[in-house]
Design a protein around this motif. Structure first.
Motif, PDB file in Angstrom:
ATOM      1  N   ASP A 178       4.517  -4.742  -2.733  1.00  0.00           N
ATOM      2  CA  ASP A 178       3.588  -5.681  -2.234  1.00  0.00           C
ATOM      3  C   ASP A 178       3.560  -4.939  -0.613  1.00  0.00           C
ATOM      4  OD1 ASP A 178       2.194  -7.323  -0.360  1.00  0.00           O
ATOM      5  OD2 ASP A 178       2.534  -8.849  -1.866  1.00  0.00           O
ATOM      6  N   ARG A 179       2.475  -4.732  -0.307  1.00  0.00           N
ATOM      7  CA  ARG A 179       2.414  -3.926   1.318  1.00  0.00           C
ATOM      8  C   ARG A 179       3.010  -5.063   2.424  1.00  0.00           C
ATOM      9  NH1 ARG A 179      -4.263  -3.981   1.984  1.00  0.00           N
ATOM     10  NH2 ARG A 179      -4.311  -6.013   2.947  1.00  0.00           N
ATOM     11  N   ASN A 180       3.112  -6.229   2.101  1.00  0.00           N
ATOM     12  CA  ASN A 180       3.393  -7.520   2.991  1.00  0.00           C
ATOM     13  C   ASN A 180       5.190  -7.477   2.981  1.00  0.00           C
ATOM     14  OD1 ASN A 180       1.020  -7.982   4.240  1.00  0.00           O
ATOM     15  ND2 ASN A 180       0.455  -8.956   2.385  1.00  0.00           N
ATOM     16  N   ASN A 181       5.767  -7.039   1.932  1.00  0.00           N
ATOM     17  CA  ASN A 181       7.136  -6.846   1.840  1.00  0.00           C
ATOM     18  C   ASN A 181       7.853  -5.972   2.230  1.00  0.00           C
ATOM     19  OD1 ASN A 181       9.837  -7.432   0.538  1.00  0.00           O
ATOM     20  ND2 ASN A 181       9.153  -6.713  -1.472  1.00  0.00           N
ATOM     21  N   LEU A 182       8.014  -6.236   3.704  1.00  0.00           N
ATOM     22  CA  LEU A 182       8.722  -5.239   4.649  1.00  0.00           C
ATOM     23  C   LEU A 182      10.132  -4.927   4.355  1.00  0.00           C
ATOM     24  CD1 LEU A 182       8.422  -3.398   7.092  1.00  0.00           C
ATOM     25  CD2 LEU A 182       9.242  -5.469   8.257  1.00  0.00           C
ATOM     26  N   THR A 183      10.995  -6.039   3.865  1.00  0.00           N
ATOM     27  CA  THR A 183      12.351  -5.927   3.401  1.00  0.00           C
ATOM     28  C   THR A 183      12.506  -4.910   2.279  1.00  0.00           C
ATOM     29  OG1 THR A 183      12.756  -8.085   4.306  1.00  0.00           O
ATOM     30  CG2 THR A 183      14.539  -6.906   2.605  1.00  0.00           C
ATOM     31  N   GLY A 184      11.494  -5.374   1.260  1.00  0.00           N
ATOM     32  CA  GLY A 184      11.477  -4.420  -0.038  1.00  0.00           C
ATOM     33  C   GLY A 184      11.346  -2.792   0.186  1.00  0.00           C
ATOM     34  N   LEU A 185      10.107  -2.544   1.155  1.00  0.00           N
ATOM     35  CA  LEU A 185       9.924  -1.364   1.536  1.00  0.00           C
ATOM     36  C   LEU A 185      10.995  -0.579   2.387  1.00  0.00           C
ATOM     37  CD1 LEU A 185       6.461  -1.968   2.948  1.00  0.00           C
ATOM     38  CD2 LEU A 185       6.765  -0.554   1.133  1.00  0.00           C
ATOM     39  N   VAL A 186      11.669  -1.254   3.210  1.00  0.00           N
ATOM     40  CA  VAL A 186      12.812  -0.597   3.884  1.00  0.00           C
ATOM     41  C   VAL A 186      14.044  -0.399   3.105  1.00  0.00           C
ATOM     42  CG1 VAL A 186      14.405  -0.843   5.904  1.00  0.00           C
ATOM     43  CG2 VAL A 186      12.208  -1.788   6.166  1.00  0.00           C
ATOM     44  N   HIS A 187      14.281  -1.252   2.119  1.00  0.00           N
ATOM     45  CA  HIS A 187      15.407  -1.228   1.332  1.00  0.00           C
ATOM     46  C   HIS A 187      15.143   0.090   0.508  1.00  0.00           C
ATOM     47  CE1 HIS A 187      18.639  -2.127  -1.536  1.00  0.00           C
ATOM     48  NE2 HIS A 187      17.862  -2.019  -2.679  1.00  0.00           N
ATOM     49  N   ALA A 188      14.055   0.236  -0.112  1.00  0.00           N
ATOM     50  CA  ALA A 188      13.545   1.277  -1.057  1.00  0.00           C
ATOM     51  C   ALA A 188      13.799   2.840  -0.238  1.00  0.00           C
ATOM     52  CB  ALA A 188      12.070   1.336  -1.593  1.00  0.00           C
ATOM     53  N   LEU A 189      13.340   2.612   0.902  1.00  0.00           N
ATOM     54  CA  LEU A 189      13.503   3.949   1.838  1.00  0.00           C
ATOM     55  C   LEU A 189      14.960   4.138   2.334  1.00  0.00           C
ATOM     56  CD1 LEU A 189      10.400   3.328   4.127  1.00  0.00           C
ATOM     57  CD2 LEU A 189      10.723   5.209   2.476  1.00  0.00           C
ATOM     58  N   LYS A 190      15.600   3.259   2.480  1.00  0.00           N
ATOM     59  CA  LYS A 190      17.117   3.314   2.879  1.00  0.00           C
ATOM     60  C   LYS A 190      17.834   3.883   1.579  1.00  0.00           C
ATOM     61  CE  LYS A 190      17.733   0.806   7.038  1.00  0.00           C
ATOM     62  NZ  LYS A 190      18.676  -0.320   7.775  1.00  0.00           N
ATOM     63  N   SER A 191      17.503   3.588   0.351  1.00  0.00           N
ATOM     64  CA  SER A 191      18.007   3.809  -1.065  1.00  0.00           C
ATOM     65  C   SER A 191      17.670   5.194  -1.510  1.00  0.00           C
ATOM     66  CB  SER A 191      17.505   2.972  -1.932  1.00  0.00           C
ATOM     67  OG  SER A 191      17.866   1.658  -1.493  1.00  0.00           O
ATOM     68  N   GLY A 192      16.958   6.145  -0.525  1.00  0.00           N
ATOM     69  CA  GLY A 192      16.736   7.381  -0.902  1.00  0.00           C
ATOM     70  C   GLY A 192      15.313   7.461  -1.616  1.00  0.00           C
ATOM     71  N   GLU A 193      14.575   6.648  -1.776  1.00  0.00           N
ATOM     72  CA  GLU A 193      13.241   6.642  -2.415  1.00  0.00           C
ATOM     73  C   GLU A 193      11.961   7.449  -1.915  1.00  0.00           C
ATOM     74  OE1 GLU A 193      13.054   6.161  -5.883  1.00  0.00           O
ATOM     75  OE2 GLU A 193      14.591   4.968  -6.140  1.00  0.00           O
ATOM     76  N   ALA A 194      11.278   8.004  -2.422  1.00  0.00           N
ATOM     77  CA  ALA A 194       9.676   8.226  -1.834  1.00  0.00           C
ATOM     78  C   ALA A 194       8.971   7.026  -2.013  1.00  0.00           C
ATOM     79  CB  ALA A 194       9.396   9.494  -2.440  1.00  0.00           C
ATOM     80  N   VAL A 195       8.085   6.460  -1.096  1.00  0.00           N
ATOM     81  CA  VAL A 195       7.370   5.356  -1.086  1.00  0.00           C
ATOM     82  C   VAL A 195       6.073   5.868  -0.356  1.00  0.00           C
ATOM     83  CG1 VAL A 195       7.268   3.008  -0.441  1.00  0.00           C
ATOM     84  CG2 VAL A 195       9.363   3.895  -1.005  1.00  0.00           C
ATOM     85  N   TRP A 196       4.979   5.655  -1.272  1.00  0.00           N
ATOM     86  CA  TRP A 196       3.657   6.009  -0.738  1.00  0.00           C
ATOM     87  C   TRP A 196       3.226   4.703   0.048  1.00  0.00           C
ATOM     88  CZ3 TRP A 196      -1.102   3.581  -1.214  1.00  0.00           C
ATOM     89  CH2 TRP A 196      -2.274   4.291  -1.025  1.00  0.00           C
ATOM     90  N   PHE A 197       2.490   5.133   1.298  1.00  0.00           N
ATOM     91  CA  PHE A 197       1.908   4.103   2.094  1.00  0.00           C
ATOM     92  C   PHE A 197       0.861   4.601   2.819  1.00  0.00           C
ATOM     93  CE2 PHE A 197       1.724   2.385   6.598  1.00  0.00           C
ATOM     94  CZ  PHE A 197       1.638   1.010   6.328  1.00  0.00           C
ATOM     95  N   ALA A 198      -0.211   4.066   3.014  1.00  0.00           N
ATOM     96  CA  ALA A 198      -1.671   4.424   3.333  1.00  0.00           C
ATOM     97  C   ALA A 198      -1.973   3.707   4.760  1.00  0.00           C
ATOM     98  CB  ALA A 198      -2.798   4.402   2.333  1.00  0.00           C
ATOM     99  N   PRO A 199      -1.986   4.395   5.860  1.00  0.00           N
ATOM    100  CA  PRO A 199      -2.205   3.594   6.956  1.00  0.00           C
ATOM    101  C   PRO A 199      -3.535   3.719   7.519  1.00  0.00           C
ATOM    102  CG  PRO A 199      -1.320   5.643   7.549  1.00  0.00           C
ATOM    103  CD  PRO A 199      -1.383   5.683   6.133  1.00  0.00           C
ATOM    104  N   ASP A 200      -4.660   4.260   6.500  1.00  0.00           N
ATOM    105  CA  ASP A 200      -5.826   4.388   7.047  1.00  0.00           C
ATOM    106  C   ASP A 200      -7.028   3.427   7.038  1.00  0.00           C
ATOM    107  OD1 ASP A 200      -5.957   4.841   4.420  1.00  0.00           O
ATOM    108  OD2 ASP A 200      -7.244   6.284   4.423  1.00  0.00           O
ATOM    109  N   GLN A 201      -6.177   2.308   6.796  1.00  0.00           N
ATOM    110  CA  GLN A 201      -7.534   0.913   6.710  1.00  0.00           C
ATOM    111  C   GLN A 201      -7.165  -0.307   7.900  1.00  0.00           C
ATOM    112  OE1 GLN A 201      -7.550  -0.363   2.503  1.00  0.00           O
ATOM    113  NE2 GLN A 201      -9.199   0.952   2.188  1.00  0.00           N
ATOM    114  N   ASP A 202      -8.002  -0.769   8.042  1.00  0.00           N
ATOM    115  CA  ASP A 202      -8.035  -2.059   9.234  1.00  0.00           C
ATOM    116  C   ASP A 202      -7.377  -3.046   8.325  1.00  0.00           C
ATOM    117  OD1 ASP A 202      -8.188  -3.892  11.257  1.00  0.00           O
ATOM    118  OD2 ASP A 202     -10.321  -3.790  11.314  1.00  0.00           O
ATOM    119  N   TYR A 203      -5.975  -3.367   8.750  1.00  0.00           N
ATOM    120  CA  TYR A 203      -5.428  -4.498   8.203  1.00  0.00           C
ATOM    121  C   TYR A 203      -5.407  -5.852   9.194  1.00  0.00           C
ATOM    122  CZ  TYR A 203      -3.355  -1.222   4.911  1.00  0.00           C
ATOM    123  OH  TYR A 203      -3.202  -0.361   3.940  1.00  0.00           O
ATOM    124  N   GLY A 204      -6.205  -5.850  10.239  1.00  0.00           N
ATOM    125  CA  GLY A 204      -6.377  -6.990  11.059  1.00  0.00           C
ATOM    126  C   GLY A 204      -5.776  -6.578  12.367  1.00  0.00           C
TER     127      GLY A 204
END
Length: 294
Positions: A178-204
């Motif tokens: 979930d794009r709102n799951n910041l903890t999960g995203l950071v954990h995955a990246l710190k674990s050496g995973e490749a994580v896709w993220f799209a910054p090209d939309q207006d999230y407010g």
């Protein structure tokens, strides 16, 4: 984080029957030969341009703002191609969810795969900057066949569509976060995973800054890449999938690592990421999601 979802009998409720019919029709259509799928997809897109008038206005205005130097006639021609690509994007979503691995592999080639392997070789995670091309779903499936990764997403409002899209996306990838799951995203990246993220939309307005984008001096730009980079220390590169002009498949482009990412200033970082997005869009501007109100 979303793993392969289990099927629930509740999804067979009559309220979902019409949606099941649409999913079944899409499955049926993508069994056709690719040239036929292409003709059907582009025809559907031209029809959508006449029906989705508000989206056509948004796309037309986005093109006016981003490409003011382009003639009105050229922008209108680009708009038509963009809607043809939108229709084809629906077919490509079905291809991504329902095609076999063997059939997907036949229709794409990869440029820069060594860049991803090199980025992951150091044990650090890699934040994959994505761009909302119409072939995005198919690009994710293709990338997973090269090297499975994780991806951020927004859970679907429909339980049936959530089950179908998650099952389709995990056919060749590890997990959806979930794009709102910041903890999960950071954990995955710190674990050496490749994580896709799209910054090209207006999230407010919350968590965004305004930075130049093409000819627009102030475009809403998420701080997500900046925050994730600061918290995880992950490397960054971009991956895009574009449809070939000869209708003979797709090219998956993997960039070199962004060694010059300005991670100390979120305003400068937002402008940097917008430049990366611009570069990727210019590979095939007619295939970008201009119907999004950014």
């Amino acid at each position: 984080m979303s793993n392969l979802p289990k099927f629930s009998r509740a999804l067979l409720h009559p309220r979902y029957w019409l949606l099941w019919l649409g999913i079944g029709l899409l499955w049926l259509l993508v069994q056709l030969p690719y040239p036929v799928i292409y003709r059907l997809g582009t025809a559907l897109g031209r029809l959508a341009m006449r029906v989705m008038k508000s989206r056509a206005r948004i796309a037309r205005r986005n093109l006016e703002l981003c490409f003011p130097e382009m003639s009105a006639a050229d922008r209108e021609a680009l708009l038509v191609k963009n809607f043809e690509s939108l229709g084809m994007g629906l077919m490509e979503t079905g291809m991504a969810w329902f095609w076999s691995d063997e059939r997907v592999k036949k229709w794409f080639d990869v440029e820069g795969f060594a860049n991803l392997n090199h980025a992951l070789s150091g044990g650090k995670g890699v934040m994959v900057v994505g761009v909302h091309f119409m072939s995005l779903e198919l690009g994710g499936r293709a990338m997973g066949l090269c090297r499975p990764m994780m991806a951020t997403y927004r859970p679907h409002n429909s339980p049936l569509m959530e089950w179908v899209q998650t099952r389709g996306r995990l056919r060749s990838n590890k997990a959806m976060i979930d794009r709102n799951n910041l903890t999960g995203l950071v954990h995955a990246l710190k674990s050496g995973e490749a994580v896709w993220f799209a910054p090209d939309q207006d999230y407010g307005p919350k968590g965004s800054v305004f930075a130049p984008f093409f000819s627009v001096p102030q475009a809403a730009t998420t701080n997500g890449t900046y925050v994730l980079s600061r918290l995880s220390g992950a490397k960054m590169l971009s991956i895009s999938m574009v449809r070939k002009l000869d209708r003979r498949g797709y090219s998956l482009h993997i960039s070199e690592v962004m060694n010059d990412y300005p991670g100390e200033d979120k305003q400068i970082a937002a402008g940097y990421i917008n430049k990366v997005i611009e570069r990727e869009i210019l590979r095939a501007p007619e295939q970008y999601l201009w119907v999004h109100r950014r």
